[in-house]
Motif scaffolding. Structure first.
Motif, PDB file in Angstrom:
ATOM      1  N   UNK A 122       0.824  -1.210   0.000  1.00 28.54           N
ATOM      2  CA  UNK A 122       0.000   0.000   0.000  1.00 28.54           C
ATOM      3  C   UNK A 122       0.856   1.256   0.000  1.00 28.54           C
ATOM      4  N   UNK A 123       1.952   1.254   0.784  1.00 31.31           N
ATOM      5  CA  UNK A 123       2.870   2.392   0.776  1.00 31.31           C
ATOM      6  C   UNK A 123       3.499   2.585  -0.608  1.00 31.31           C
ATOM      7  N   UNK A 124       3.923   1.496  -1.227  1.00 33.61           N
ATOM      8  CA  UNK A 124       4.504   1.582  -2.565  1.00 33.61           C
ATOM      9  C   UNK A 124       3.462   2.013  -3.590  1.00 33.61           C
ATOM     10  N   UNK A 125       2.235   1.597  -3.417  1.00 32.01           N
ATOM     11  CA  UNK A 125       1.163   2.020  -4.315  1.00 32.01           C
ATOM     12  C   UNK A 125       0.928   3.517  -4.194  1.00 32.01           C
ATOM     13  N   UNK A 126       0.974   4.035  -2.980  1.00 30.27           N
ATOM     14  CA  UNK A 126       0.832   5.472  -2.776  1.00 30.27           C
ATOM     15  C   UNK A 126       1.961   6.240  -3.439  1.00 30.27           C
ATOM     16  N   UNK A 127       3.187   5.748  -3.330  1.00 29.61           N
ATOM     17  CA  UNK A 127       4.315   6.392  -3.992  1.00 29.61           C
ATOM     18  C   UNK A 127       4.156   6.328  -5.504  1.00 29.61           C
TER      19      UNK A 127
ATOM     20  N   UNK B 247      -4.557   0.942   4.451  1.00 27.73           N
ATOM     21  CA  UNK B 247      -3.822   1.623   5.505  1.00 27.73           C
ATOM     22  C   UNK B 247      -2.470   2.126   4.994  1.00 27.73           C
ATOM     23  N   UNK B 248      -1.764   1.312   4.219  1.00 30.42           N
ATOM     24  CA  UNK B 248      -0.467   1.715   3.665  1.00 30.42           C
ATOM     25  C   UNK B 248      -0.609   2.884   2.707  1.00 30.42           C
ATOM     26  N   UNK B 249      -1.610   2.812   1.814  1.00 23.69           N
ATOM     27  CA  UNK B 249      -1.819   3.918   0.880  1.00 23.69           C
ATOM     28  C   UNK B 249      -2.246   5.178   1.632  1.00 23.69           C
ATOM     29  N   UNK B 250      -3.096   5.028   2.644  1.00 21.39           N
ATOM     30  CA  UNK B 250      -3.540   6.175   3.432  1.00 21.39           C
ATOM     31  C   UNK B 250      -2.389   6.811   4.195  1.00 21.39           C
ATOM     32  N   UNK B 251      -1.542   6.003   4.803  1.00 24.11           N
ATOM     33  CA  UNK B 251      -0.382   6.531   5.532  1.00 24.11           C
ATOM     34  C   UNK B 251       0.519   7.316   4.581  1.00 24.11           C
ATOM     35  N   UNK B 252       0.749   6.758   3.423  1.00 28.76           N
ATOM     36  CA  UNK B 252       1.605   7.455   2.463  1.00 28.76           C
ATOM     37  C   UNK B 252       0.966   8.777   2.031  1.00 28.76           C
TER      38      UNK B 252
ATOM     39  N   UNK C 194       6.206  15.239   0.547  1.00 29.15           N
ATOM     40  CA  UNK C 194       7.662  15.066   0.474  1.00 29.15           C
ATOM     41  C   UNK C 194       8.044  14.196  -0.732  1.00 29.15           C
ATOM     42  N   UNK C 195       7.247  13.177  -1.000  1.00 28.56           N
ATOM     43  CA  UNK C 195       7.532  12.303  -2.145  1.00 28.56           C
ATOM     44  C   UNK C 195       7.376  13.070  -3.451  1.00 28.56           C
ATOM     45  N   UNK C 196       6.349  13.903  -3.552  1.00 30.07           N
ATOM     46  CA  UNK C 196       6.148  14.678  -4.777  1.00 30.07           C
ATOM     47  C   UNK C 196       7.283  15.691  -4.982  1.00 30.07           C
ATOM     48  N   UNK C 197       7.718  16.334  -3.895  1.00 30.02           N
ATOM     49  CA  UNK C 197       8.861  17.256  -4.017  1.00 30.02           C
ATOM     50  C   UNK C 197      10.108  16.500  -4.473  1.00 30.02           C
ATOM     51  N   UNK C 198      10.323  15.333  -3.897  1.00 30.74           N
ATOM     52  CA  UNK C 198      11.466  14.505  -4.286  1.00 30.74           C
ATOM     53  C   UNK C 198      11.376  14.116  -5.760  1.00 30.74           C
TER      54      UNK C 198
END
Length: 183
Positions: free
Chosen positions: A17-22, A78-83, A90-94
């Protein structure tokens, strides 16, 4: 499944989910940079979600043999929501900075290649200039001289001189056109 296996599957789905959000942030930045219209956005969304579906299914297949249970959906959400809540800006700026840096590096490399090519061909351009320029000036001088000789000689020597000087002029034009650079 044991409780430890379920916990590992939940953590894997949370990480997925975190990777999906990224990946979604990466797609958003790409979509903004390309300035897609409605049709492009529709096709991009469709391709993104199909790609994400395949990746998530592959990770779930590896992680828990493709068993889809409630905790898997909970971990993905939950992972996508946390991201999206904590790491998205911060990820978009990066991503923006990385893309800018990458494109700037490509521009610098291309400018260096062009400069190197210009330096490499400079001696040939100088030699070409040193050979062709005097020949072109000589050709113009012969052309003018041939015309004048033809005009003066026409009355004195008759049409033979005029024909000869005209022939020299046309011969010179044919030869000098071969050496003249194309524009």
């Amino acid at each position: 499944m044991t409780l430890a296996e379920q916990l590992n599957a939940f953590l894997l789905s949370l990480l997925t989910g975190l990777m999906s959000g990224f990946a979604y942030d990466l797609y958003r930045v790409l979509r903004e940079m390309l300035r897609l219209k409605k049709a492009g956005t529709f096709i991009g969304d469709l391709l993104f979600w199909l790609f994400l579906l395949v990746v998530v299914f592959g990770l779930l297949l590896v992680g828990n043999d493709g068993e889809v249970r409630f905790y898997v959906f909970l971990g993905l959400a939950l992972g996508a929501g946390i991201h999206l809540i904590f790491f998205s800006s911060a990820a978009r700026r990066f991503i923006y900075r990385s893309t800018y840096l990458f494109l700037r590096t490509i521009q610098i490399i291309a400018a260096g290649a062009v400069a190197f090519f210009r330096i490499l061909i400079f001696p040939f351009r100088v030699i070409f200039f040193l050979v062709v320029w005097p020949a072109a000036l000589g050709g113009r001088a012969l052309c003018l001289a041939g015309r004048r000789v033809g005009r003066v000689g026409k009355g004195v020597f008759g049409p033979y001189v005029h024909r000869f000087s005209g022939g020299l002029h046309s011969l010179w034009l044919r030869l000098s056109n071969r050496w003249r650079p194309r524009r």
